[in-house]
Design a protein around this motif. Structure first.
Motif, PDB file in Angstrom:
ATOM      1  N   GLU A  41       0.819  -1.219   0.000  1.00  0.00           N
ATOM      2  CA  GLU A  41       0.000   0.000   0.000  1.00  0.00           C
ATOM      3  C   GLU A  41       0.852   1.267   0.000  1.00  0.00           C
ATOM      4  OE1 GLU A  41      -2.028  -1.370   3.514  1.00  0.00           O
ATOM      5  OE2 GLU A  41      -3.939  -1.347   2.465  1.00  0.00           O
ATOM      6  N   GLY A  42       2.140   1.114  -0.279  1.00  0.00           N
ATOM      7  CA  GLY A  42       3.024   2.265  -0.275  1.00  0.00           C
ATOM      8  C   GLY A  42       3.594   2.526   1.106  1.00  0.00           C
ATOM      9  N   ASP A  89       9.524   2.597  -3.929  1.00  0.00           N
ATOM     10  CA  ASP A  89       8.498   3.508  -4.419  1.00  0.00           C
ATOM     11  C   ASP A  89       7.618   2.754  -5.402  1.00  0.00           C
ATOM     12  OD1 ASP A  89       9.318   6.110  -3.272  1.00  0.00           O
ATOM     13  OD2 ASP A  89      11.108   5.816  -4.500  1.00  0.00           O
ATOM     14  N   GLY A  90       6.340   3.102  -5.435  1.00  0.00           N
ATOM     15  CA  GLY A  90       5.459   2.640  -6.489  1.00  0.00           C
ATOM     16  C   GLY A  90       5.385   3.688  -7.581  1.00  0.00           C
ATOM     17  N   VAL A 110       2.738   5.338  -8.107  1.00  0.00           N
ATOM     18  CA  VAL A 110       1.968   6.395  -7.449  1.00  0.00           C
ATOM     19  C   VAL A 110       2.017   6.182  -5.945  1.00  0.00           C
ATOM     20  CG1 VAL A 110       0.411   6.702  -9.419  1.00  0.00           C
ATOM     21  CG2 VAL A 110      -0.203   5.098  -7.581  1.00  0.00           C
ATOM     22  N   ALA A 111       1.604   7.199  -5.209  1.00  0.00           N
ATOM     23  CA  ALA A 111       1.518   7.123  -3.750  1.00  0.00           C
ATOM     24  C   ALA A 111       0.315   7.943  -3.307  1.00  0.00           C
ATOM     25  CB  ALA A 111       2.796   7.649  -3.106  1.00  0.00           C
ATOM     26  N   HIS A 112      -0.133   7.695  -2.074  1.00  0.00           N
ATOM     27  CA  HIS A 112      -1.241   8.455  -1.510  1.00  0.00           C
ATOM     28  C   HIS A 112      -0.708   9.565  -0.623  1.00  0.00           C
ATOM     29  CE1 HIS A 112      -3.314   4.570  -2.408  1.00  0.00           C
ATOM     30  NE2 HIS A 112      -4.261   5.408  -2.808  1.00  0.00           N
ATOM     31  N   LEU A 167      -4.241  10.248  -4.859  1.00  0.00           N
ATOM     32  CA  LEU A 167      -3.086   9.706  -5.555  1.00  0.00           C
ATOM     33  C   LEU A 167      -2.195  10.829  -6.065  1.00  0.00           C
ATOM     34  CD1 LEU A 167      -4.608   6.766  -7.630  1.00  0.00           C
ATOM     35  CD2 LEU A 167      -3.028   6.595  -5.709  1.00  0.00           C
ATOM     36  N   ALA A 184       4.637   9.167  -8.079  1.00  0.00           N
ATOM     37  CA  ALA A 184       5.856   8.849  -7.346  1.00  0.00           C
ATOM     38  C   ALA A 184       6.940   8.543  -8.388  1.00  0.00           C
ATOM     39  CB  ALA A 184       5.631   7.691  -6.395  1.00  0.00           C
ATOM     40  N   HIS A 187      -5.118   2.809  -7.927  1.00  0.00           N
ATOM     41  CA  HIS A 187      -4.719   2.636  -6.532  1.00  0.00           C
ATOM     42  C   HIS A 187      -3.834   1.410  -6.345  1.00  0.00           C
ATOM     43  CE1 HIS A 187      -7.332   5.752  -4.762  1.00  0.00           C
ATOM     44  NE2 HIS A 187      -8.172   5.440  -5.716  1.00  0.00           N
ATOM     45  N   THR A 196       0.557   1.420  -6.358  1.00  0.00           N
ATOM     46  CA  THR A 196       1.472   1.746  -5.261  1.00  0.00           C
ATOM     47  C   THR A 196       2.507   0.635  -5.061  1.00  0.00           C
ATOM     48  OG1 THR A 196      -0.081   0.796  -3.671  1.00  0.00           O
ATOM     49  CG2 THR A 196      -0.202   3.186  -4.029  1.00  0.00           C
TER      50      THR A 196
END
Length: 531
Positions: free
Chosen positions: A60-61, A67-68, A70-72, A78, A81, A164, A167
């Protein structure tokens, strides 16, 4: 042999040698964050089995090592990243294109590019690698390199939650070059990522040290060393915290409250982290619809929150947390109504015997409930649930066990289950409730099956129009409430103790994963020592 392979092997050997060195006492002079705040010592109640993203680490990051794409952020939105911009869908939403950030390097100094993204996700999809999170990506058909800085994902069907899922931490292509089970890979204990911290040392059963990545694309962290001490027992962590060994830890809410007014700040984070009782379909008692429905009315959820969690939590009736309020269906919530539970059981032919335990057709209303023995919150909730069940004539036998004993029995015996995500309703609800996941480990462990719930979960996953998606999510909640397969009890608040020696804290809504990855330290790479 490529330069990156040599560097990976070198990192593996370095970590192995370090892990075999004579350990020092946790914290030491740095136990109070060091004189300049460059060192932080945290205690965690959980030690990971693996540090491989494809085996579930940091999925889930906020893992710090990886790193993914994207991140939250703190508002659960979102943000790019390793991606240069957020993913964009095709007109039919069957593909998503992601531009990649340039100039990023892995911890070994090698360059990050599209090949690493493609290799990571192809290993995820290839059964030869036995990625434990493969079932989280059932809509993913493939990934391709468009050019050195662009990748494209193709799906089997529209999946509104797909961004989502990105991540997932990216690993170097060479780390997954050989198609073999990832559990056998040395990368699991000597990982190389692009994250703000690199693994310095992992002393199994004792501690893990993270060191600042000087070349991090977001800037080198000011907190240069994080030592994570593994102490699974809640009371032990509290005692060592009282002795000043740690700069922070996570504790059960009531225990955390005892530190109010101390040198530590008590921080309670809202979460999507539920606790629920599984009701396996393979068991003659927990499979009965009347038993399942009655137990949902018999559970005094607010009483558990007030009496066991120091008021830090919210009642749960299904996996949709309060933070996803736009998706919540008010009519699908279970009230505490012991008389209604008794009425349901009477109508279904469950008759109280001389000992007060109900019986039907010679079968007593009795089942076993397991919980992890080291988890005091689950133990307390299990005991409270057992008392509530007994009040309506259902006998529940408790067993505190290790996970190695629990997992083989989850299809037959009930379990105090935990999980939850604040980012999208599909991420947890679909694998937990859809019949296609029945018996898939912690995904639907009791093999709950409800055709109407399946159909509305599918509709919610495919819906791209926000209003249609909200309607479908509310529809599956109503269908579930009519024939539940679990007794959801509470959404926990996560409670932390933090030394106020740094600036940069931002409160977030935690997922099920917490400890020292989420919670106060989800953005520790941005913290700076107080002046």
């Amino acid at each position: 042999m490529s330069r990156r392979v040599l560097l990976i092997l070198g990192a593996v050997l370095t970590t192995f040698v370090a892990a075999c060195s004579v350990p020092t006492a946790p914290g030491g002079a740095a136990g109070t964050g060091g004189t300049d705040g460059s060192t932080m010592v945290l205690a965690d109640g959980f030690e990971p089995e693996s540090l491989h993203p494809l085996l579930g680490y940091g999925v889930e990051g906020a893992s710090k090592i990886f790193d993914g794409l994207v991140a939250h952020d703190a508002d659960r939105q979102l943000q790019p990243a390793l991606a240069a911009a957020l993913p964009t869908p095709s007109a039919d939403a069957l593909s998503w294109t992601v531009p990649l950030r340039e100039g990023v390097t892995f911890h070994d100094g090698s360059a990050f590019d599209a090949d690493d993204v493609v290799a990571t996700y192809r290993a995820l999809l290839d059964p030869a690698y036995a990625a434990s999170i493969r079932s989280d990506f059932v809509t993913l058909a493939g990934v391709e390199k468009v050019d050195a800085t662009t990748v494209r994902f193709t799906l089997t069907q529209p999946d509104a939650a797909f961004p989502h899922r990105l991540t997932l931490g990216i690993v170097p292509a060479e780390a997954v070059a050989t198609p073999e089970p990832l559990a056998q890979s040395e990368f699991s204990t000597a990982p190389i990522g692009t994250g703000p911290y690199r693994l310095g040392e992992w002393r199994r059963g004792t501690s893990m040290t993270l060191e600042a990545n000087e070349q991090y694309f977001g800037g080198a962290p000011a907190v240069r060393t994080i030592e994570i001490v593994f102490a699974t027992d809640d009371n032990t962590r509290a005692q060592r915290l009282q002795a000043g060994e740690f700069d922070g830890t996570v504790l059960p809410p009531a225990l955390a409250q005892t530190f109010a007014g101390s040198e530590y700040t008590v921080r309670h984070h809202p979460s999507a982290d539920y606790r629920a009782i599984t009701l396996p379909s393979a068991h003659p008692v927990t499979s009965d619809p009347a038993i399942r429905l009655a137990l949902n009315y018999a559970a005094n959820r607010q009483g558990m929150i007030d009496g066991l969690l120091a008021g830090q939590g919210r009642p749960a009736s299904n996996p949709i947390p309060e933070v996803l309020a736009e998706y919540a269906e008010p009519s699908a919530q279970f009230r505490f109504d012991r008389a209604e539970a008794e009425r349901i059981l009477d109508a279904a032919g469950w008759v109280r015997g001389p000992d007060g335990i109900r019986v039907r057709d010679g079968v007593p209303a009795r089942f076993t409930l397991m919980y992890p023995a080291a988890d005091t919150v689950r133990r307390d909730l299990a005991q409270a649930f057992t008392s509530d069940a007994s009040a309506v004539g259902i006998d529940v036998a408790l067993e505190g066990l290790g996970w190695e004993a629990i997992e083989p029995r989850m299809e037959q015996d009930a379990l105090v289950l935990g999980g939850g995500s604040p980012f999208d309703p599909d991420i947890v609800s679909y694998p937990l409730l859809h019949s296609s996941y029945g018996g898939d480990g912690f995904n639907n462990p009791g093999s709950y099956a409800n055709p109407e719930v399946d159909a509305t979960l599918d509709a919610a996953r495919r819906a791209l129009d926000p209003a249609e998606r909200v309607a479908a999510v509310k529809a599956w909640q109503r269908a579930y409430a009519e024939a539940p397969g679990y007794v959801f009890l509470v959404f926990l608040d996560h409670s932390y103790l933090v030394r106020e020696k740094w600036d940069g804290y931002e409160q977030v809504v935690d997922p099920h994963t917490h400890g020292t990855t989420w919670g106060p330290w989800w953005n520790v790479e941005d913290w700076t020592p107080k002046a």
